[in-house]
Design a protein around this motif. Structure first.
Motif, short mmCIF file in Angstrom:
data_model
loop_
_atom_site.label_atom_id
_atom_site.label_comp_id
_atom_site.label_asym_id
_atom_site.label_seq_id
_atom_site.Cartn_x
_atom_site.Cartn_y
_atom_site.Cartn_z
N ALA A 251 0.85 -1.20 0.00
CA ALA A 251 0.00 0.00 0.00
C ALA A 251 0.88 1.25 0.00
O ALA A 251 0.60 2.23 -0.68
CB ALA A 251 -0.93 -0.01 1.21
N GLU A 252 1.97 1.19 0.75
CA GLU A 252 2.89 2.33 0.82
C GLU A 252 3.47 2.64 -0.56
O GLU A 252 3.56 3.80 -0.97
CB GLU A 252 4.04 1.98 1.78
CG GLU A 252 5.14 3.04 1.82
CD GLU A 252 6.45 2.51 2.41
OE1 GLU A 252 6.62 1.29 2.55
OE2 GLU A 252 7.30 3.35 2.73
N LEU A 253 3.85 1.59 -1.29
CA LEU A 253 4.44 1.81 -2.63
C LEU A 253 3.43 2.47 -3.56
O LEU A 253 3.78 3.36 -4.34
CB LEU A 253 4.93 0.48 -3.22
CG LEU A 253 6.19 -0.09 -2.58
CD1 LEU A 253 6.47 -1.49 -3.11
CD2 LEU A 253 7.39 0.81 -2.85
N SER A 257 3.57 6.30 -5.30
CA SER A 257 3.52 6.52 -6.75
C SER A 257 2.34 7.36 -7.19
O SER A 257 2.38 8.01 -8.23
CB SER A 257 3.42 5.17 -7.48
OG SER A 257 4.58 4.41 -7.28
N LEU A 258 1.29 7.33 -6.40
CA LEU A 258 0.03 7.92 -6.84
C LEU A 258 0.11 9.41 -7.20
O LEU A 258 -0.48 9.83 -8.20
CB LEU A 258 -1.03 7.67 -5.76
CG LEU A 258 -2.46 7.39 -6.20
CD1 LEU A 258 -2.56 6.40 -7.33
CD2 LEU A 258 -3.27 6.94 -4.99
N PRO A 259 0.85 10.23 -6.44
CA PRO A 259 0.89 11.65 -6.80
C PRO A 259 1.43 11.92 -8.21
O PRO A 259 1.11 12.95 -8.81
CB PRO A 259 1.80 12.27 -5.73
CG PRO A 259 1.69 11.35 -4.56
CD PRO A 259 1.55 9.98 -5.17
N SER A 260 2.25 11.01 -8.75
CA SER A 260 2.81 11.25 -10.08
C SER A 260 2.03 10.53 -11.18
O SER A 260 2.44 10.51 -12.34
CB SER A 260 4.28 10.81 -10.12
OG SER A 260 4.38 9.43 -9.87
N ILE A 261 0.88 9.96 -10.85
CA ILE A 261 0.15 9.18 -11.87
C ILE A 261 -0.26 10.04 -13.06
O ILE A 261 -0.20 9.60 -14.21
CB ILE A 261 -1.05 8.41 -11.27
CG1 ILE A 261 -1.59 7.40 -12.29
CG2 ILE A 261 -2.16 9.35 -10.80
CD1 ILE A 261 -2.64 6.46 -11.77
N GLY A 262 -0.64 11.28 -12.81
CA GLY A 262 -1.09 12.15 -13.89
C GLY A 262 0.01 12.40 -14.91
O GLY A 262 -0.19 12.25 -16.12
N ILE A 263 1.20 12.75 -14.44
CA ILE A 263 2.28 13.04 -15.40
C ILE A 263 2.81 11.75 -16.03
O ILE A 263 3.19 11.75 -17.20
CB ILE A 263 3.44 13.86 -14.78
CG1 ILE A 263 3.96 13.23 -13.51
CG2 ILE A 263 3.02 15.29 -14.52
CD1 ILE A 263 5.22 13.92 -12.98
N ARG A 264 2.78 10.66 -15.30
CA ARG A 264 3.24 9.40 -15.89
C ARG A 264 2.29 8.92 -16.98
O ARG A 264 2.72 8.49 -18.06
CB ARG A 264 3.38 8.31 -14.79
CG ARG A 264 4.58 8.56 -13.87
CD ARG A 264 4.78 7.44 -12.86
NE ARG A 264 3.79 7.42 -11.79
CZ ARG A 264 2.85 6.52 -11.64
NH1 ARG A 264 2.74 5.51 -12.49
NH2 ARG A 264 1.99 6.59 -10.63
N TYR A 265 1.00 9.02 -16.70
CA TYR A 265 -0.01 8.59 -17.68
C TYR A 265 0.12 9.43 -18.95
O TYR A 265 0.12 8.91 -20.07
CB TYR A 265 -1.40 8.74 -17.05
CG TYR A 265 -2.53 8.01 -17.75
CD1 TYR A 265 -2.83 6.70 -17.44
CD2 TYR A 265 -3.31 8.66 -18.68
CE1 TYR A 265 -3.89 6.04 -18.05
CE2 TYR A 265 -4.37 8.02 -19.30
CZ TYR A 265 -4.65 6.70 -18.97
OH TYR A 265 -5.71 6.06 -19.58
N ARG A 266 0.22 10.72 -18.75
CA ARG A 266 0.30 11.66 -19.87
C ARG A 266 1.58 11.42 -20.69
O ARG A 266 1.56 11.42 -21.92
CB ARG A 266 0.21 13.09 -19.31
CG ARG A 266 0.56 14.22 -20.19
CD ARG A 266 -0.40 14.64 -21.26
NE ARG A 266 -1.75 14.97 -20.89
CZ ARG A 266 -2.76 14.93 -21.80
NH1 ARG A 266 -2.55 14.59 -23.05
NH2 ARG A 266 -3.97 15.23 -21.44
N ALA A 267 2.71 11.19 -20.01
CA ALA A 267 3.98 10.99 -20.71
C ALA A 267 3.93 9.70 -21.54
O ALA A 267 4.35 9.67 -22.70
CB ALA A 267 5.13 10.94 -19.71
#
Ligand SMILES: *Cc1c(COP(=O)(O)O)cnc(C)c1O
Length: 426
Positions: A251-253, A257-267
């Motif tokens: 759950a910690e991992l 990661s969750l805060p960067s999901i938007g930029i990762r998805y978009r990239a």
């Protein structure tokens, strides 16, 4: 995705321990939870998250992750499970019983078929398949015994994007519960709980958090999100009886990661679209199956759901927020996942050789991480309960695009095509 959905996610409320505020939330581990007295033990209720009772029932760490996934997807409640497949299984088990019938799209996530074909029949549960690209076919197949309809957008591997609002409307009209496998959309590409801007909603959205939410290729986890309290409790109770829990470190991992999901998805989306456009020009390639690419199956459905027309008056948009929101709206959102079909003159072993020749692309299942991946699939053997005609005879390779430079990935694909041509000449 609303312009501030990601901001909301990053600033999602969390109560840190007194005097200790830090960028990441705490990791709490427990099987045993200690009660101050017997009265507290008897009165605490894990079902409503009003208290902690046992590790399997949730910890501050898992409750926080549940709340974040639920709000990212536009839902109200969330149940975490140890894998994306476990999320699917938990929904089936919670909602189906002897004599019930379930409908799955013809291009459903393949690994769930073992449950459907081998386990559920032992409990008297039948499964049939509908053509995901034909809403009338779904409507015709729903009978009084049909208790659950699964949806997927797009379909696994072959990537057909269905008219999701039309399919959901049919389920609503026939009063059948519909569950969406929302792994591809990840709560970003479209809002499963408001598909038409007027509240048209699925009942359940499940995800493999294994993919973008984890983003590292190192965690297995799933989620089941709802907006209906009674439905959530039904799933939650069944989930608890099955003994499903997730580990605090996992759950910690995902939380990290969750805060960067938007930029990762978009990239990943941007690189994938560049590569998909380029692959369309390759003579070896018969078809590029990417919902955001013109000519792909269901492209128009993708446009309608994931790519909104810019808000009127973009030229005069006053704030930067309007401009950014409009830019994202007009490009639309898609995961960095797509397939290509080779010309039929290439044999299956040649397609395998192409995949073997790739250097940056690794061979492996799953997707949504930093590493680009490739997997060859034999569609004819996967779709034996097929209702929709598969129009191609050549081999298929699915790519998950990671965060390498798109130009480097393109070069890697180029040299693998070259190896393929050399192989033909020998
Ligand atoms: C990966 C995946 C799953 C299963 O997730 P696991 O965590 O690997 O069990 C389910 N549905 C879809 C669409 C997936 O891509």
């Amino acid at each position: 995705m609303s312009a501030n959905k990601i901001t909301d996610l990053i600033h999602h409320p969390y109560q840190p321990p007194e005097g200790f505020e830090a960028p990441q939330i705490g990791v709490h581990k427990a099987s045993t939870v200690i009660f101050p007295n017997v009265a507290a033990m008897r009165s605490r209720d894990w079902k409503n998250k009003s208290g902690y009772t046992y590790g399997l029932h949730g910890t501050p760490t898992t409750f926080t992750l549940e709340e974040r996934i639920a709000s990212l997807e536009g839902g109200l409640q969330c149940v975490l499970v140890p894998s994306g497949l476990a999320a699917i299984v938990a929904v089936d088990i919670a909602l189906l019983g002897q004599g019930d019938d379930m409908l799955l799209p013809h291009n459903v996530y393949g690994a769930r078929l073992g449950l459907t074909q081998e386990e559920l029949p032992r409990f008297g549960i039948t499964t049939r398949y509908y053509d995901a690209m034909d809403a009338a076919d779904l409507a015709a197949k729903i009978t009084p015994k049909t208790k659950l309809v699964w949806l997927e957008a797009p379909g696994s591997v072959t990537m057909e994007f269905p008219d999701l609002p039309a399919l959901v409307r049919i389920c609503r009209e026939k009063a059948v519960i519909c569950a969406l496998d929302n792994t591809w959309g990840a709560g970003l590409a479209f809002n499963a709980f408001d598909l038409d801007g007027q509240g048209l909603t699925v009942d359940i959205s499940s995800q493999a958090l294994t993919k973008y939410p984890s983003g590292g290729g190192d965690v297995l986890m799933g989620s089941i999100v709802t907006r209906d309290e009674a439905l959530h409790h039904k799933i939650k109770l069944s989930h608890m009886r099955l003994g499903y829990g997730v580990a605090a470190n996992d759950a910690e991992l995902v939380l990290r990661s969750l805060p960067s999901i938007g930029i990762r998805y978009r990239a990943a989306d941007q690189s994938a679209r560049q590569l998909a456009h380029w692959l369309k020009t390759r003579p070896e390639v018969e078809a590029v199956l990417h919902p955001a690419i013109e000519g792909a199956p269901g492209h128009q459905n993708w446009q309608n759901l994931c790519r909104k027309r810019p808000v009127a008056g973009i030229e005069s948009a006053r704030s930067a927020t309007d401009l950014i929101a409009n830019e994202h709206r007009s490009e639309g959102y898609a995961a960095g996942l797509f397939s290509i079909v080779f010309h039929e003159k290439f044999s299956p072993s040649q397609v395998d050789a192409f995949v073997d020749a790739l250097k940056l692309f690794k061979i492996g299942y799953s997707w949504g991480g930093h590493l680009s991946l490739a997997v060859p699939y034999d569609i004819a053997s996967m779709r034996n309960q097929n209702v929709a005609h598969w129009p191609y005879r050549g081999g298929l390779v699915r790519f998950s695009i990671g965060f390498e430079e798109a130009a480097d990935l393109m070069q890697d694909l180029s040299q693998a095509f070259h190896a393929l041509t050399k192989l033909r000449e020998n």
